[in-house]
Design an enzyme around this catalytic site. Sequence first.
Site, mmCIF file in Angstrom:
data_model
loop_
_atom_site.group_PDB
_atom_site.id
_atom_site.type_symbol
_atom_site.label_atom_id
_atom_site.label_comp_id
_atom_site.label_asym_id
_atom_site.label_seq_id
_atom_site.Cartn_x
_atom_site.Cartn_y
_atom_site.Cartn_z
ATOM 1 N N CYS A 170 0.814 -1.226 0.000
ATOM 2 C CA CYS A 170 0.000 0.000 0.000
ATOM 3 C C CYS A 170 0.846 1.274 0.000
ATOM 4 C CB CYS A 170 -0.945 0.011 1.198
ATOM 5 S SG CYS A 170 -2.146 -1.313 1.119
ATOM 6 N N HIS B 11 -3.089 7.571 2.049
ATOM 7 C CA HIS B 11 -3.532 6.267 1.558
ATOM 8 C C HIS B 11 -4.953 6.024 2.065
ATOM 9 C CE1 HIS B 11 -3.908 2.123 0.650
ATOM 10 N NE2 HIS B 11 -3.692 1.691 1.861
ATOM 11 N N ASN C 266 -9.999 0.247 -0.517
ATOM 12 C CA ASN C 266 -8.535 0.279 -0.424
ATOM 13 C C ASN C 266 -7.968 -0.305 -1.711
ATOM 14 O OD1 ASN C 266 -5.838 -0.102 0.121
ATOM 15 N ND2 ASN C 266 -6.152 -1.022 2.136
HETATM 16 O O1 UT7 Z 1 -3.797 -0.723 3.430
HETATM 17 C C1 UT7 Z 1 -2.896 -1.449 4.191
HETATM 18 C C2 UT7 Z 1 -3.130 -1.311 5.596
HETATM 19 N N1 UT7 Z 1 -4.397 -1.916 5.999
HETATM 20 C C3 UT7 Z 1 -5.168 -1.244 6.793
HETATM 21 O O2 UT7 Z 1 -4.899 -0.099 7.083
HETATM 22 C C4 UT7 Z 1 -6.305 -1.965 7.468
HETATM 23 C C5 UT7 Z 1 -6.253 -1.677 8.919
HETATM 24 N N2 UT7 Z 1 -7.334 -2.249 9.683
HETATM 25 C C6 UT7 Z 1 -8.613 -1.835 9.582
HETATM 26 O O3 UT7 Z 1 -8.939 -1.001 8.769
HETATM 27 C C7 UT7 Z 1 -9.614 -2.400 10.555
HETATM 28 O O4 UT7 Z 1 -8.955 -3.122 11.544
HETATM 29 C C8 UT7 Z 1 -10.679 -3.306 9.885
HETATM 30 C C9 UT7 Z 1 -11.624 -2.450 9.058
HETATM 31 C C10 UT7 Z 1 -10.009 -4.347 9.037
HETATM 32 C C11 UT7 Z 1 -11.510 -4.002 10.953
HETATM 33 O O5 UT7 Z 1 -12.075 -3.045 11.849
HETATM 34 P P1 UT7 Z 1 -11.954 -3.272 13.422
HETATM 35 O O6 UT7 Z 1 -12.711 -2.182 14.055
HETATM 36 O O7 UT7 Z 1 -10.490 -3.384 13.748
HETATM 37 O O8 UT7 Z 1 -12.715 -4.613 13.620
HETATM 38 P P2 UT7 Z 1 -12.165 -5.997 14.195
HETATM 39 O O9 UT7 Z 1 -11.209 -6.623 13.261
HETATM 40 O O10 UT7 Z 1 -11.758 -5.775 15.606
HETATM 41 O O11 UT7 Z 1 -13.496 -6.856 14.158
HETATM 42 C C12 UT7 Z 1 -14.632 -6.496 14.941
HETATM 43 C C13 UT7 Z 1 -15.716 -7.524 14.723
HETATM 44 C C14 UT7 Z 1 -15.225 -8.950 14.854
HETATM 45 O O12 UT7 Z 1 -16.207 -9.694 15.532
HETATM 46 P P3 UT7 Z 1 -16.009 -10.062 17.086
HETATM 47 O O13 UT7 Z 1 -14.726 -10.836 17.149
HETATM 48 O O14 UT7 Z 1 -15.911 -8.738 17.772
HETATM 49 O O15 UT7 Z 1 -17.222 -10.822 17.371
HETATM 50 C C15 UT7 Z 1 -15.144 -9.429 13.442
HETATM 51 O O16 UT7 Z 1 -15.330 -10.804 13.294
HETATM 52 O O17 UT7 Z 1 -16.241 -7.402 13.400
HETATM 53 C C16 UT7 Z 1 -16.280 -8.693 12.775
HETATM 54 N N3 UT7 Z 1 -16.098 -8.542 11.337
HETATM 55 C C17 UT7 Z 1 -17.113 -8.289 10.495
HETATM 56 N N4 UT7 Z 1 -18.432 -8.140 10.687
HETATM 57 C C18 UT7 Z 1 -19.201 -7.886 9.620
HETATM 58 C C19 UT7 Z 1 -14.947 -8.582 10.632
HETATM 59 N N5 UT7 Z 1 -15.204 -8.368 9.337
HETATM 60 C C20 UT7 Z 1 -16.540 -8.187 9.221
HETATM 61 C C21 UT7 Z 1 -17.392 -7.915 8.134
HETATM 62 N N6 UT7 Z 1 -18.713 -7.771 8.364
HETATM 63 N N7 UT7 Z 1 -16.938 -7.771 6.874
#
Ligand code: UT7
Length: 322
Positions: free
Chosen positions: A112, A249, A279
């Site tokens: 990225c 980004h 992204n």
């Molecule tokens: O470009 C390169 C760099 N990459 C990035 O910058 C990405 C960085 N990370 C992020 O943007 C965020 O961490 C995400 C958008 C990927 C995830 O957001 P988050 O607030 O960190 O959520 P999380 O991973 O802590 O997940 C929260 C909950 C989980 O459920 P539990 O364990 O709390 O029950 C996930 O299983 O959301 C669940 N979850 C989803 N729910 C509905 C994960 N993906 C999804 C989904 N739809 N697509």
Amino acid sequence: MRAVVAGVGACTPERVVTNAELEKKVDTTDDWIVQRTGIRQRYIAGEGETTSTLATKAAQRALEAAGLTAADVDLIVLATSTPDYTFPATATQVQAALGVTRGAAFDVQAVCSGFVFAVSVAEKFIATGASACALVIGAETFSRILDWEDRTTCVLFGDGAGAIVLKAEPGQGTTDDRGVLTSHLRSDGRHREKLYVDGGPSATGTVGHLRMSGREVFRHAVGMVTDVMTDAFAATGLTAGDLDWFVPHQANERIIDASAEKLGIDSKKIVKTVALHGNTSAASIPLALATAVADGRIKRGDIVMIEAMGGGFTWGAAILRW
Ligand code: UT7
């Protein structure tokens, strides 16, 4: 010599995929995607659309905007993690498609952060007099390396390409010069497991799929990008208040807002296209630049900061006077 932006261009695939469409494929909701990321739709490459075809169109548009032709180009630096083939470099395919026959064309791989790395590399070719006119391209088809059954990653990424033309112009060595004023790149390979592809020509003989511990990446992102942005401010003596536009980004709106807030960048100065494109990895910054130039926000003379963080980890920032 300064590397001055002479033109910008972009290309997205024909097909738009909305969050509602993804709700039918995986266990997700429009609400979750919008609230956690700000993404509302993304473009997904179809048959005949590859990283090099998108890159070629973006490059053609950037050359047109610059009033230049393929004959003027003596360097192509293309940032991608999704090349058409393992080799040759996608940059050489773009070179051939454009009809460029001079100079060198090669790919840069910093996921990225790739576009910031490519700008920094091309700027150095121009500053040393090795090149006079460079095409710097960020182009990706991440849809081809996504695991479409993994809701934690497949809703986040999209495809596209953006390009800028950098032309050598003499400067005074001050921040009044147009062009790339400073660039700062960093990598730390100890973070591989947080964001990687589980295949490759030498390790597995396969292409593989993207794997990400999103929460872990998020935890590091704001600190890393603000560190390197601080370096860019220190190197130029410019401050957040001097910026006309902040073009980060486009991975996640929450990361963008937190980074801007930490450094005191006015939210009105942030260019955000994450809602439209998702992204797009190395393509996200040039796509955002093209959007903000097309709608009249970024104008000649403006101070623009770009920054990114991605797999590796890699991260970087640059300040340009447009
Ligand atoms: O470009 C390169 C760099 N990459 C990035 O910058 C990405 C960085 N990370 C992020 O943007 C965020 O961490 C995400 C958008 C990927 C995830 O957001 P988050 O607030 O960190 O959520 P999380 O991973 O802590 O997940 C929260 C909950 C989980 O459920 P539990 O364990 O709390 O029950 C996930 O299983 O959301 C669940 N979850 C989803 N729910 C509905 C994960 N993906 C999804 C989904 N739809 N697509």
